[in-house]
Motif scaffolding. Structure first.
Motif, PDB file in Angstrom:
ATOM      1  N   PHE A   2       0.831  -1.213   0.000  1.00  0.00           N
ATOM      2  CA  PHE A   2       0.000   0.000   0.000  1.00  0.00           C
ATOM      3  C   PHE A   2       0.858   1.252   0.000  1.00  0.00           C
ATOM      4  N   LEU A   3       1.898   1.240   0.842  1.00  0.00           N
ATOM      5  CA  LEU A   3       2.754   2.420   0.953  1.00  0.00           C
ATOM      6  C   LEU A   3       3.530   2.650  -0.336  1.00  0.00           C
ATOM      7  N   LYS A   4       3.983   1.591  -0.962  1.00  0.00           N
ATOM      8  CA  LYS A   4       4.704   1.717  -2.228  1.00  0.00           C
ATOM      9  C   LYS A   4       3.788   2.285  -3.303  1.00  0.00           C
ATOM     10  N   ALA A   5       2.549   1.769  -3.372  1.00  0.00           N
ATOM     11  CA  ALA A   5       1.587   2.255  -4.363  1.00  0.00           C
ATOM     12  C   ALA A   5       1.251   3.720  -4.120  1.00  0.00           C
ATOM     13  N   LEU A   6       1.106   4.075  -2.851  1.00  0.00           N
ATOM     14  CA  LEU A   6       0.801   5.459  -2.494  1.00  0.00           C
ATOM     15  C   LEU A   6       1.942   6.389  -2.906  1.00  0.00           C
ATOM     16  N   THR A   7       3.160   5.932  -2.697  1.00  0.00           N
ATOM     17  CA  THR A   7       4.334   6.733  -3.074  1.00  0.00           C
ATOM     18  C   THR A   7       4.357   6.969  -4.574  1.00  0.00           C
ATOM     19  N   ILE A   8       4.107   5.920  -5.349  1.00  0.00           N
ATOM     20  CA  ILE A   8       4.100   6.046  -6.811  1.00  0.00           C
ATOM     21  C   ILE A   8       3.018   7.026  -7.258  1.00  0.00           C
ATOM     22  N   LEU A   9       1.867   6.941  -6.635  1.00  0.00           N
ATOM     23  CA  LEU A   9       0.749   7.821  -6.973  1.00  0.00           C
ATOM     24  C   LEU A   9       1.086   9.289  -6.724  1.00  0.00           C
ATOM     25  N   LEU A  10       1.863   9.542  -5.670  1.00  0.00           N
ATOM     26  CA  LEU A  10       2.161  10.920  -5.270  1.00  0.00           C
ATOM     27  C   LEU A  10       3.467  11.461  -5.861  1.00  0.00           C
ATOM     28  N   ASN A 118      17.644   9.387   6.523  1.00  0.00           N
ATOM     29  CA  ASN A 118      18.081   9.415   5.126  1.00  0.00           C
ATOM     30  C   ASN A 118      17.611   8.200   4.340  1.00  0.00           C
ATOM     31  N   ASP A 119      17.279   7.117   5.038  1.00  0.00           N
ATOM     32  CA  ASP A 119      16.656   5.978   4.376  1.00  0.00           C
ATOM     33  C   ASP A 119      15.190   6.294   4.073  1.00  0.00           C
ATOM     34  N   VAL A 120      14.536   7.013   4.976  1.00  0.00           N
ATOM     35  CA  VAL A 120      13.157   7.433   4.739  1.00  0.00           C
ATOM     36  C   VAL A 120      13.075   8.320   3.505  1.00  0.00           C
ATOM     37  N   THR A 121      13.987   9.273   3.396  1.00  0.00           N
ATOM     38  CA  THR A 121      13.938  10.205   2.261  1.00  0.00           C
ATOM     39  C   THR A 121      14.198   9.513   0.929  1.00  0.00           C
ATOM     40  N   LYS A 122      14.699   8.286   0.975  1.00  0.00           N
ATOM     41  CA  LYS A 122      14.885   7.488  -0.250  1.00  0.00           C
ATOM     42  C   LYS A 122      13.699   6.533  -0.447  1.00  0.00           C
ATOM     43  N   PHE A 123      12.671   6.676   0.407  1.00  0.00           N
ATOM     44  CA  PHE A 123      11.462   5.847   0.327  1.00  0.00           C
ATOM     45  C   PHE A 123      11.799   4.358   0.388  1.00  0.00           C
ATOM     46  N   MET A 124      12.701   4.019   1.296  1.00  0.00           N
ATOM     47  CA  MET A 124      13.080   2.620   1.481  1.00  0.00           C
ATOM     48  C   MET A 124      12.006   1.892   2.281  1.00  0.00           C
ATOM     49  N   LEU A 167       4.249  15.398   1.648  1.00  0.00           N
ATOM     50  CA  LEU A 167       5.583  14.816   1.804  1.00  0.00           C
ATOM     51  C   LEU A 167       5.845  14.424   3.252  1.00  0.00           C
ATOM     52  N   ALA A 168       5.548  15.324   4.178  1.00  0.00           N
ATOM     53  CA  ALA A 168       5.782  15.041   5.597  1.00  0.00           C
ATOM     54  C   ALA A 168       4.944  13.852   6.061  1.00  0.00           C
ATOM     55  N   TRP A 169       3.693  13.843   5.654  1.00  0.00           N
ATOM     56  CA  TRP A 169       2.787  12.757   6.037  1.00  0.00           C
ATOM     57  C   TRP A 169       3.302  11.415   5.545  1.00  0.00           C
ATOM     58  N   LEU A 170       3.770  11.380   4.295  1.00  0.00           N
ATOM     59  CA  LEU A 170       4.270  10.129   3.728  1.00  0.00           C
ATOM     60  C   LEU A 170       5.561   9.690   4.419  1.00  0.00           C
ATOM     61  N   PHE A 171       6.473  10.636   4.639  1.00  0.00           N
ATOM     62  CA  PHE A 171       7.694  10.310   5.381  1.00  0.00           C
ATOM     63  C   PHE A 171       7.346   9.744   6.755  1.00  0.00           C
ATOM     64  N   GLY A 172       6.330  10.305   7.378  1.00  0.00           N
ATOM     65  CA  GLY A 172       5.913   9.832   8.690  1.00  0.00           C
ATOM     66  C   GLY A 172       5.445   8.387   8.665  1.00  0.00           C
ATOM     67  N   LEU A 173       4.759   7.999   7.590  1.00  0.00           N
ATOM     68  CA  LEU A 173       4.307   6.613   7.455  1.00  0.00           C
ATOM     69  C   LEU A 173       5.491   5.668   7.322  1.00  0.00           C
ATOM     70  N   ALA A 175       8.560   6.230   8.433  1.00  0.00           N
ATOM     71  CA  ALA A 175       9.250   6.213   9.722  1.00  0.00           C
ATOM     72  C   ALA A 175       8.505   5.331  10.726  1.00  0.00           C
ATOM     73  N   GLN A 176       7.181   5.418  10.713  1.00  0.00           N
ATOM     74  CA  GLN A 176       6.376   4.621  11.643  1.00  0.00           C
ATOM     75  C   GLN A 176       6.569   3.125  11.403  1.00  0.00           C
ATOM     76  N   GLN A 177       6.576   2.711  10.149  1.00  0.00           N
ATOM     77  CA  GLN A 177       6.759   1.295   9.837  1.00  0.00           C
ATOM     78  C   GLN A 177       8.165   0.824  10.206  1.00  0.00           C
ATOM     79  N   MET A 178       9.159   1.666   9.947  1.00  0.00           N
ATOM     80  CA  MET A 178      10.528   1.315  10.321  1.00  0.00           C
ATOM     81  C   MET A 178      10.652   1.142  11.825  1.00  0.00           C
ATOM     82  N   ASN A 179      10.089   2.076  12.571  1.00  0.00           N
ATOM     83  CA  ASN A 179      10.167   2.007  14.033  1.00  0.00           C
ATOM     84  C   ASN A 179       9.471   0.769  14.584  1.00  0.00           C
TER      85      ASN A 179
END
Length: 248
Positions: A2-10, A118-124, A167-173, A175-179
């Motif tokens: 879902f997150l990957k698809a959302l990233t592509i959409l945005l 910096n991993d978040v900003t690369k949408f890892m 952008l902030a909202w997506l980065f937050g998602l 970060a939340q999954q990583m944590n």
């Protein structure tokens, strides 16, 4: 998925916002000051801090006010500390791991990590990131045989003043999954502790971020260091091996 698809959409709006953030956000230097030394008096304690710009202390002018300096202040009246800072602005998990090859194999009682922005900003994805984290901690164990490792979570990037939505909202998602994955991993390990980067807690104490709206301030570094110092004391008290090592 879902997150990957959302990233592509945005992607179109993310590209525009990313350029604006890169252009308009104040770029702060790493603080000046020593990155290794011996400080304090008391029982011997060796500490290594590794990571990215937050670990390096970006947001303040001197290492004395950064995470390293604040942690030394917390511990130096009780311990004689041999310390080293190995962190660099822009570091991803992979870059931190490879950079450890520049250090000699050497025992550290405590290793503190702060990596992920910096991993978040690369949408890892969180799965890929966690695989890298596991390899990083395996390498830390192999090179430094720490008695205690302290992992700091990824900041809630959706609350960074420098970042616009979505952008902030997506980065937050991200970060939340990583944590979620990193905390689960840490809690299953022996001699490993977890610290949540709790921006809401800092704000409740009327603490602000650095002027770039992206990094910790002097006051946040102080609270963060207090949390790490508490984890170090807690690790010493609950572990028979550490008790023996520190003569408690």
């Amino acid at each position: 998925m879902f997150l990957k698809a959302l990233t592509i959409l945005l992607i179109p709006i993310l590209l525009i916002q990313g350029r604006k953030v890169k252009k308009n956000t104040l770029r702060l230097p790493e603080p000046e000051g020593l990155r290794e030394g011996i400080t304090g008096r008391g029982k011997p304690l060796s500490i290594l801090i590794v990571g990215d710009s937050a670990a390096a202390g970006v947001g303040v002018l001197q290492q004395n006010d950064a995470l390293l300096g604040c942690l030394l202040k917390e511990l130096s009246t009780e311990f004689k500390i041999e310390w080293k800072l190995h962190a660099k602005t822009g570091n991803t998990t992979s870059q931190v791991m490879y950079s450890l090859d520049d250090l000699n194999d050497n025992h550290y009682d405590v290793v503190v990590t702060s990596i992920g922005v910096n991993d978040v900003t690369k949408f890892m994805s969180a799965d890929i990131w966690m695989n890298k984290q596991v390899k990083l901690y395996e390498k830390i164990k192999e090179k430094f045989s720490p008695n205690l490792m302290i992992a700091t979570g990824v900041p809630p990037m959706q609350k960074f003043p420098a970042l616009p939505n979505p952008l902030a909202w997506l980065f937050g998602l991200y970060a939340q999954q990583m944590n979620h994955q990193l905390e689960g991993f840490v809690l299953k390990q022996q001699n490993m502790e977890w610290i949540k980067y709790d921006l809401e807690k800092y704000r409740s104490l009327n603490l602000t971020m650095a002027e770039d709206g992206f990094h910790p301030s002097k006051e946040v570094y102080k609270i963060w260091a207090q949390e790490i110092a508490y984890k170090i004391h807690n690790g010493i008290n609950k572990s028979p091996e550490l008790n023996h090592h520190y003569g408690v």
